[in-house]
Design a protein around this motif. Structure first.
Motif, PDB file in Angstrom:
ATOM      1  N   TYR A   5       0.822  -1.097  -0.086  1.00 31.58           N
ATOM      2  CA  TYR A   5      -0.005   0.099   0.064  1.00 31.58           C
ATOM      3  C   TYR A   5       0.934   1.352  -0.014  1.00 31.58           C
ATOM      4  N   ILE A   6       0.653   2.292  -1.021  1.00 35.94           N
ATOM      5  CA  ILE A   6       1.563   3.346  -1.067  1.00 35.94           C
ATOM      6  C   ILE A   6       0.426   4.442  -1.071  1.00 35.94           C
ATOM      7  N   LEU A   7       0.883   5.526   0.029  1.00 38.00           N
ATOM      8  CA  LEU A   7       0.111   6.763   0.045  1.00 38.00           C
ATOM      9  C   LEU A   7       1.022   7.743  -0.810  1.00 38.00           C
ATOM     10  N   ALA A   8       0.056   8.196  -1.728  1.00 38.84           N
ATOM     11  CA  ALA A   8       0.635   9.238  -2.698  1.00 38.84           C
ATOM     12  C   ALA A   8       0.204  10.568  -2.572  1.00 38.84           C
ATOM     13  N   ILE A   9       0.924  11.352  -3.013  1.00 43.03           N
ATOM     14  CA  ILE A   9       0.766  12.873  -2.637  1.00 43.03           C
ATOM     15  C   ILE A   9       0.935  13.676  -4.038  1.00 43.03           C
ATOM     16  N   GLU A  10      -0.040  14.469  -4.622  1.00 45.80           N
ATOM     17  CA  GLU A  10       0.089  15.204  -5.803  1.00 45.80           C
ATOM     18  C   GLU A  10      -0.235  16.650  -5.412  1.00 45.80           C
ATOM     19  N   SER A  11       0.706  17.824  -5.682  1.00 47.34           N
ATOM     20  CA  SER A  11       0.478  19.158  -5.367  1.00 47.34           C
ATOM     21  C   SER A  11       1.350  19.840  -6.364  1.00 47.34           C
ATOM     22  N   SER A  12       1.303  19.551  -7.552  1.00 43.71           N
ATOM     23  CA  SER A  12       2.073  20.039  -8.585  1.00 43.71           C
ATOM     24  C   SER A  12       1.625  21.495  -8.947  1.00 43.71           C
ATOM     25  N   CYS A  13       0.395  21.664  -9.178  1.00 43.25           N
ATOM     26  CA  CYS A  13      -0.290  22.915  -9.581  1.00 43.25           C
ATOM     27  C   CYS A  13      -1.551  23.232  -8.882  1.00 43.25           C
ATOM     28  N   ASP A  14      -2.567  23.383  -9.130  1.00 43.64           N
ATOM     29  CA  ASP A  14      -3.869  23.831  -8.212  1.00 43.64           C
ATOM     30  C   ASP A  14      -4.711  22.642  -7.745  1.00 43.64           C
TER      31      ASP A  14
END
Length: 334
Positions: A5-14
């Motif tokens: 299980y991988i917790l992934a984070i994305e915040s590259s733009c808006d």
């Protein structure tokens, strides 16, 4: 082998997004906090506002995704985060959150390229097989690649100047359409006819792309019409632009089909949400009996699920990073 299980984070733009992905395939939970309504007031993303809103949303998004998956941080095997490319301030918010969670819960940290994430989004609901062609189309990138295996890319061509998504947004602003520009240009194009004679980009024998000339031609056309007091038909201009812009993508991909013999194509990036692009690529793939992979709308635009999927091959190879990880506004896939 136990489930990963991988917790992934994305915040590259808006978009502030987190996802929990099982075995690089199954999206157990996904949370997205969008900033579109805020940035629409300014006609585009304001970086300073974007980073501040990421900071406000990040813990709420974490709580939401854990609740949706009915899991705890202790259940995670790794933390993955987008580190590039994107808005530096926005990326830093996600990276610092990932480092903090990695440190507190003693989980390995995985850095993921945002564009590679878009490519791997196609693996969520399909099973990707290699080799395949990958067309990356977004606000900042237009590239055609050969993907020979997991994380093994060969670039055929890229944009020499403006990306196709940037051209869509600029055309939208010039003809007075609201943000986000791309979907609104597509909407207007559906109602128009190809009545404007626009220049075709890079009519050469390479795999490179260029949209600055097309964008400039439309800016000049609109400006000259305003100077003469003439009215622009927004629907026809949107249609004329879209036909030329998408035709260039089709032409380059067809060249790749002919010259490589590869029978699989993935389309990735925000512009992959464009229905006209999907239709034209499907026609092309039918012509060459090739398979076409395009994610459904949820996974076309920025989301953390694609980051979790792209992190899985790196997890298997134990390609982890330390806490010196930093944001990068520009980075290559190859």
């Amino acid at each position: 082998m136990k489930d990963v299980y991988i917790l992934a984070i994305e915040s590259s733009c808006d978009e502030t997004s987190m996802a929990i992905v099982k075995n690089g395939k199954d999206v157990i939970g996904l949370s997205i906090a969008t900033q579109i309504d805020t940035h629409a007031r300014y006609g585009g993303v304001v970086p300073e506002i974007a980073s501040r809103m990421h900071t406000e949303a990040i813990t709420l998004v974490l709580e939401d995704v854990l609740s949706k998956a009915n899991m705890k941080m202790e259940d995670m095997d790794a933390i993955a985060v987008t580190y590039a490319p994107g808005l530096t301030g926005s990326l830093i918010v996600g990276i610092e959150a990932a480092k903090t969670l990695s440190l507190i819960y003693d989980k390995p940290l995985i850095a993921v390229n945002h564009l590679i994430g878009h490519i791997y989004a196609n693996n969520i609901e399909s099973d990707l097989e290699f080799p395949m062609l990958a067309l990356v189309v977004s606000g900042g990138h237009t590239e055609l690649l050969i993907m020979e295996s997991d994380y093994k890319f060969k670039r055929l061509g890229e944009t020499l100047d403006d990306a196709i998504g940037e051209a869509y947004d600029k055309v939208a602003r010039v003809i007075g359409l609201k943000y986000p520009g791309g979907p609104n240009v597509e909407k207007y194009a559906k109602e128009g006819t190809h009545s404007y004679n626009l220049p075709k980009p890079v009519m050469d024998d390479t795999y490179n792309f260029s949209y600055s000339g097309l964008k400039s031609a439309i800016i000049n056309l609109v400006h000259n019409a305003e100077q003469r007091g003439e009215e622009i038909n927004k629907y026809d201009l949107a249609r004329s632009f879209q036909d030329v812009a998408i035709d260039e993508l089709v032409r380059k991909v067809e060249k790749a089909f002919k010259e490589t013999g590869i029978k699989r194509l993935v389309v990735a990036g925000g512009v992959s949400a464009n229905n006209y692009l999907k239709e034209e690529m499907q026609k092309l793939c039918d012509k060459y009996t090739a398979e076409l992979f395009i994610p459904r709308l949820l996974y076309c635009t920025d989301n953390a699920a694609m980051i979790g999927v792209a992190a899985y091959p790196l997890y298997l190879k134990k390609e982890f990073c330390d806490y010196s990880l930093n944001a990068s506004s520009h980075t290559d896939i190859c």
